[in-house]
Motif scaffolding. Structure first.
Motif, PDB file in Angstrom:
ATOM      1  N   PHE A 337       0.794  -1.487   0.045  1.00  0.00           N
ATOM      2  CA  PHE A 337      -0.063  -0.199  -0.040  1.00  0.00           C
ATOM      3  C   PHE A 337       0.945   1.292  -0.007  1.00  0.00           C
ATOM      4  CE2 PHE A 337      -3.202  -3.097   1.299  1.00  0.00           C
ATOM      5  CZ  PHE A 337      -4.275  -2.706   0.655  1.00  0.00           C
ATOM      6  N   SER A 338       2.030   1.287   0.565  1.00  0.00           N
ATOM      7  CA  SER A 338       2.737   2.273   0.333  1.00  0.00           C
ATOM      8  C   SER A 338       3.175   2.706  -0.901  1.00  0.00           C
ATOM      9  CB  SER A 338       4.108   2.125   1.178  1.00  0.00           C
ATOM     10  OG  SER A 338       5.339   1.158   0.738  1.00  0.00           O
ATOM     11  N   TYR A 339       3.451   1.715  -1.806  1.00  0.00           N
ATOM     12  CA  TYR A 339       3.708   1.775  -3.097  1.00  0.00           C
ATOM     13  C   TYR A 339       2.594   2.466  -3.755  1.00  0.00           C
ATOM     14  CZ  TYR A 339       4.397   0.681  -8.165  1.00  0.00           C
ATOM     15  OH  TYR A 339       4.621   0.658  -9.641  1.00  0.00           O
ATOM     16  N   LEU A 340       1.361   1.914  -3.660  1.00  0.00           N
ATOM     17  CA  LEU A 340       0.149   2.510  -4.235  1.00  0.00           C
ATOM     18  C   LEU A 340      -0.296   3.937  -3.710  1.00  0.00           C
ATOM     19  CD1 LEU A 340      -2.612  -0.014  -3.699  1.00  0.00           C
ATOM     20  CD2 LEU A 340      -0.884   0.031  -5.382  1.00  0.00           C
ATOM     21  N   ARG A 341       0.272   4.410  -2.568  1.00  0.00           N
ATOM     22  CA  ARG A 341       0.157   5.734  -2.204  1.00  0.00           C
ATOM     23  C   ARG A 341       0.893   6.583  -2.886  1.00  0.00           C
ATOM     24  NH1 ARG A 341       0.289   3.903   3.082  1.00  0.00           N
ATOM     25  NH2 ARG A 341       2.104   4.771   3.419  1.00  0.00           N
ATOM     26  N   ARG A 342       2.329   6.285  -3.210  1.00  0.00           N
ATOM     27  CA  ARG A 342       3.368   7.013  -3.933  1.00  0.00           C
ATOM     28  C   ARG A 342       2.860   7.095  -5.202  1.00  0.00           C
ATOM     29  NH1 ARG A 342       7.140   3.471  -1.751  1.00  0.00           N
ATOM     30  NH2 ARG A 342       7.572   2.387  -3.578  1.00  0.00           N
ATOM     31  N   MET A 343       2.298   6.100  -5.888  1.00  0.00           N
ATOM     32  CA  MET A 343       1.826   6.054  -7.515  1.00  0.00           C
ATOM     33  C   MET A 343       0.885   7.088  -7.743  1.00  0.00           C
ATOM     34  SD  MET A 343       3.960   4.501  -9.116  1.00  0.00           S
ATOM     35  CE  MET A 343       5.255   5.179  -8.088  1.00  0.00           C
ATOM     36  N   SER A 344       0.113   7.732  -6.553  1.00  0.00           N
ATOM     37  CA  SER A 344      -1.115   8.542  -6.745  1.00  0.00           C
ATOM     38  C   SER A 344      -0.284   9.965  -7.167  1.00  0.00           C
ATOM     39  CB  SER A 344      -1.805   8.655  -5.434  1.00  0.00           C
ATOM     40  OG  SER A 344      -1.154   9.281  -4.369  1.00  0.00           O
ATOM     41  N   GLN A 345       1.044  10.013  -6.635  1.00  0.00           N
ATOM     42  CA  GLN A 345       1.730  11.361  -7.068  1.00  0.00           C
ATOM     43  C   GLN A 345       0.986  12.684  -6.519  1.00  0.00           C
ATOM     44  OE1 GLN A 345       1.844  10.621 -11.450  1.00  0.00           O
ATOM     45  NE2 GLN A 345       4.217   9.637 -11.035  1.00  0.00           N
ATOM     46  N   GLY A 346       0.178  12.390  -5.445  1.00  0.00           N
ATOM     47  CA  GLY A 346      -0.310  13.656  -4.845  1.00  0.00           C
ATOM     48  C   GLY A 346      -1.473  14.377  -5.573  1.00  0.00           C
ATOM     49  N   LYS A 347      -2.043  13.652  -6.678  1.00  0.00           N
ATOM     50  CA  LYS A 347      -3.134  13.956  -7.395  1.00  0.00           C
ATOM     51  C   LYS A 347      -4.211  14.058  -6.536  1.00  0.00           C
ATOM     52  CE  LYS A 347      -1.209  12.953 -11.959  1.00  0.00           C
ATOM     53  NZ  LYS A 347      -1.216  12.263 -13.126  1.00  0.00           N
ATOM     54  N   VAL A 348      -4.443  13.033  -5.642  1.00  0.00           N
ATOM     55  CA  VAL A 348      -5.712  12.835  -4.880  1.00  0.00           C
ATOM     56  C   VAL A 348      -4.910  12.729  -3.326  1.00  0.00           C
ATOM     57  CG1 VAL A 348      -6.994  11.639  -6.804  1.00  0.00           C
ATOM     58  CG2 VAL A 348      -5.481  10.060  -5.188  1.00  0.00           C
ATOM     59  N   ALA A 349      -5.906  12.643  -2.327  1.00  0.00           N
ATOM     60  CA  ALA A 349      -5.623  12.352  -0.952  1.00  0.00           C
ATOM     61  C   ALA A 349      -5.850  10.995  -0.797  1.00  0.00           C
ATOM     62  CB  ALA A 349      -6.472  13.085  -0.069  1.00  0.00           C
ATOM     63  N   SER A 350      -4.958  10.410  -0.003  1.00  0.00           N
ATOM     64  CA  SER A 350      -5.395   8.979   0.424  1.00  0.00           C
ATOM     65  C   SER A 350      -5.592   8.549   1.824  1.00  0.00           C
ATOM     66  CB  SER A 350      -4.111   8.042  -0.063  1.00  0.00           C
ATOM     67  OG  SER A 350      -2.783   8.557   0.519  1.00  0.00           O
ATOM     68  N   LEU A 351      -6.342   7.828   2.151  1.00  0.00           N
ATOM     69  CA  LEU A 351      -6.757   7.348   3.558  1.00  0.00           C
ATOM     70  C   LEU A 351      -6.362   6.003   3.764  1.00  0.00           C
ATOM     71  CD1 LEU A 351      -9.117   9.680   2.378  1.00  0.00           C
ATOM     72  CD2 LEU A 351      -9.307   9.574   4.957  1.00  0.00           C
ATOM     73  N   GLY A 352      -5.431   5.534   4.773  1.00  0.00           N
ATOM     74  CA  GLY A 352      -5.272   4.229   5.071  1.00  0.00           C
ATOM     75  C   GLY A 352      -3.799   3.954   4.593  1.00  0.00           C
ATOM     76  N   PRO A 353      -3.441   2.831   4.707  1.00  0.00           N
ATOM     77  CA  PRO A 353      -4.401   1.645   4.841  1.00  0.00           C
ATOM     78  C   PRO A 353      -4.838   1.321   6.410  1.00  0.00           C
ATOM     79  CG  PRO A 353      -2.365   0.682   4.928  1.00  0.00           C
ATOM     80  CD  PRO A 353      -2.157   2.216   4.553  1.00  0.00           C
ATOM     81  N   VAL A 354      -6.032   0.929   6.533  1.00  0.00           N
ATOM     82  CA  VAL A 354      -6.559   0.425   7.808  1.00  0.00           C
ATOM     83  C   VAL A 354      -6.902  -0.988   7.920  1.00  0.00           C
ATOM     84  CG1 VAL A 354      -7.326   2.851   8.476  1.00  0.00           C
ATOM     85  CG2 VAL A 354      -8.976   1.290   7.406  1.00  0.00           C
ATOM     86  N   GLU A 355      -6.843  -1.459   8.831  1.00  0.00           N
ATOM     87  CA  GLU A 355      -7.327  -3.027   9.023  1.00  0.00           C
ATOM     88  C   GLU A 355      -8.684  -3.298   8.777  1.00  0.00           C
ATOM     89  OE1 GLU A 355      -5.611  -4.151  12.809  1.00  0.00           O
ATOM     90  OE2 GLU A 355      -3.634  -4.331  11.843  1.00  0.00           O
ATOM     91  N   GLN A 356      -8.970  -4.345   8.253  1.00  0.00           N
ATOM     92  CA  GLN A 356     -10.428  -4.668   7.726  1.00  0.00           C
ATOM     93  C   GLN A 356     -11.249  -4.727   8.943  1.00  0.00           C
ATOM     94  OE1 GLN A 356     -11.725  -7.573   4.647  1.00  0.00           O
ATOM     95  NE2 GLN A 356     -12.472  -8.654   6.435  1.00  0.00           N
ATOM     96  N   GLN A 357     -11.005  -4.985   9.993  1.00  0.00           N
ATOM     97  CA  GLN A 357     -11.698  -5.220  11.304  1.00  0.00           C
ATOM     98  C   GLN A 357     -12.015  -3.754  11.936  1.00  0.00           C
ATOM     99  OE1 GLN A 357      -9.754  -7.010  14.553  1.00  0.00           O
ATOM    100  NE2 GLN A 357      -7.953  -6.015  14.323  1.00  0.00           N
ATOM    101  N   THR A 358     -11.065  -3.006  11.506  1.00  0.00           N
ATOM    102  CA  THR A 358     -11.187  -1.492  11.935  1.00  0.00           C
ATOM    103  C   THR A 358     -12.335  -0.745  10.812  1.00  0.00           C
ATOM    104  OG1 THR A 358      -9.062  -1.493  12.999  1.00  0.00           O
ATOM    105  CG2 THR A 358     -10.204   0.634  12.187  1.00  0.00           C
ATOM    106  N   PHE A 359     -11.961  -0.945   9.616  1.00  0.00           N
ATOM    107  CA  PHE A 359     -12.928  -0.365   8.711  1.00  0.00           C
ATOM    108  C   PHE A 359     -14.440  -0.858   8.882  1.00  0.00           C
ATOM    109  CE2 PHE A 359     -15.121  -0.447   4.578  1.00  0.00           C
ATOM    110  CZ  PHE A 359     -14.700   0.795   4.175  1.00  0.00           C
ATOM    111  N   LEU A 360     -14.398  -2.100   8.891  1.00  0.00           N
ATOM    112  CA  LEU A 360     -15.927  -2.585   9.153  1.00  0.00           C
ATOM    113  C   LEU A 360     -16.642  -2.444  10.268  1.00  0.00           C
ATOM    114  CD1 LEU A 360     -15.631  -6.473   7.524  1.00  0.00           C
ATOM    115  CD2 LEU A 360     -16.360  -4.130   6.446  1.00  0.00           C
ATOM    116  N   ARG A 361     -15.695  -2.186  11.511  1.00  0.00           N
ATOM    117  CA  ARG A 361     -16.304  -1.785  12.700  1.00  0.00           C
ATOM    118  C   ARG A 361     -16.936  -0.322  12.679  1.00  0.00           C
ATOM    119  NH1 ARG A 361     -13.090  -4.383  16.212  1.00  0.00           N
ATOM    120  NH2 ARG A 361     -14.747  -5.996  16.421  1.00  0.00           N
TER     121      ARG A 361
END
Length: 441
Positions: A337-361
């Motif tokens: 996910f750190s690579y995915l964030r870098r590849m967004s190149q600042g064009k958008v805001a990124s949130l996470g990653p958060v663990e599935q249990q946290t997200f679903l709760r």
């Protein structure tokens, strides 16, 4: 990039012998399996011929051939999902998963100002089960969405899976339109009357206000694997075992290869996996969201730039040697996910990653479970609901292994709306659902 890398290996390392791969991965071996396990599949014969013709291939090229070769690829002509397949995904475990994702998209649609129309785009939709659960939520909240024009756009390379998706979503109450030569190779209408289209490539999906969903999509994109050596980074390649003519083994390239450019200069790990194709997809999503609005929700096995060797195979719900009987097992690697964030190149805001249990709760899965349990007295159904909840939330199962990442426009977090129209209300500054507790406005 896969073919460029392979060509680079041949060009840079011409007339030099490859090096035996002394490193052993956590999930897979170098092909040293008992002879009776090494079934000579059509894909294996194809790969042996290819390697004899061109030399050792990258792991990325190996994955691409094994999974998506038009004639022999694992994904192309089979249904690999569910109890009878090789793996089960979250939508097949519990309806609550898809329902909460449906709530997420509606929450973001409201927060962005209730645009008059949106596209829901899913990358790699599996059997269509997840979209079916999301659409059920849309139907249940029909009064909220009644003035919004919604369309579905599915990016799917497997003809077999696209047929299953069509049956799941449309029940073919309206005949499907098919055109194999068109970028939109199939069209239909869902059971609830929403138009749905199929594409082989994200590039072909109309560039309009969209919400994007990628659930267990990035983990099957081809990765290049690298091992740090006294001579620098060396790419892991797939070669024919010189001792056994119908077996494959891992070797190290004797010199630098082009994909090394994707490794960070300050990388401290001794083994890394890089996925250029994932970067291309993220750049496309980021560009679209920055220009037309919407959001992307990514859910997958993954890590935040900390893991090393995650390449593995699954067959019949069991771990499977990745070089054995290619074409009969799924191949996957955890998403960085750190690579995915870098590849967004600042064009958008990124949130996470958060663990599935946290997200679903945060999305209210505990409340949803209670509602469903209160609605039934059937012991088997109650047990199914509880087992599904446990599989999704238990840290030892999917709760911590799956992660969620969101891409949203910068103005979503700072209150500047990219567009207005007569049917769009003022955007909200509420937290992004799932990455904070859900709050309705």
């Amino acid at each position: 990039m896969n073919f460029l890398a392979a060509a680079g290996v041949r060009r840079l390392c011409a007339m030099r012998a490859v090096l035996p791969c002394l490193w052993r991965g956590k999930y897979f071996s170098s092909g040293n399996e008992p002879a009776e396990n090494n079934t000579v599949t059509p894909m294996l014969r194809h790969l042996i011929y290819k390697i004899k013709s061109t030399g050792p291939i990258t792991v990325a090229e190996y994955m691409k051939e094994v999974l998506t070769n038009p004639a022999k690829g694992y994904y192309m002509n089979r249904d690999m999902l569910g109890e009878e397949g090789d793996f089960i995904t979250s939508p097949e475990i519990s309806q609550m998963f898809g329902e909460l994702l449906g709530i997420w998209f509606i929450s973001e649609w409201i927060a962005a100002g209730k645009n008059a129309a949106f596209q829901l785009v899913e990358l790699g939709p599996g059997k269509g089960t997840l979209l079916g659960d999301i659409l059920r939520v849309f139907s249940q909240l029909g009064s909220l969405l009644k003035n919004c024009d919604i369309s579905l756009h599915l990016v799917e390379v497997s003809q077999k899976l696209s047929e299953i998706q069509a049956l799941t979503l449309t029940e073919e109450k309206v005949p499907l339109e098919r055109n194999a030569e068109s970028p939109v190779y199939m069209k239909g209408v869902t059971k609830s009357g929403i138009p749905v289209s199929w594409y082989r490539d994200l590039q072909d999906v109309p560039k309009e206000y969209s919400f994007y969903l990628a659930h267990e999509f990035f983990d099957v994109l081809p990765v290049h694997k690298f091992q740090k050596t006294p001579h620098g980074w060396r790419e892991v390649l797939v070669d024919i075992d010189p001792q056994v003519s119908d077996k494959l083994r891992f070797v190290l390239a004797p010199c630098a290869t082009p994909a090394e450019a994707f490794i960070q200069n300050d990388e401290t790990r001794d083994h890394v996996e890089v996925c250029p194709e994932a970067g291309v997809v993220i750049q496309e999503l980021s560009q679209r969201i920055s220009l037309t609005g919407g959001a992307a929700l990514i859910a997958d096995y993954g890590h935040d730039g900390t893991k090393t060797d995650t390449f593995r195979g699954f067959c019949g719900h069991r771990l499977h040697d990745v070089l054995t009987a290619p074409g009969t097992a799924d191949l996957t690697a955890d998403v960085d996910f750190s690579y995915l964030r870098r590849m967004s190149q600042g064009k958008v805001a990124s949130l996470g990653p958060v663990e599935q249990q946290t997200f679903l709760r945060n999305m209210g899965i505990d409340v949803r479970l209670k509602i469903l349990l209160d609605k039934t007295d059937d012991p088997s159904l109650r047990q199914q609901l509880l087992q599904g909840y446990n599989m999704l939330m238990n840290p030892m199962k999917m709760g911590e292994r799956f992660n969620f990442l969101a891409l949203v426009p910068h103005q979503r977090l700072h209150g500047r709306n990219h567009q207005t129209n007569a049917r769009q209300s003022k955007p909200s500054l509420s937290p992004v659902a799932g990455f904070g507790e859900l709050a309705w406005q």
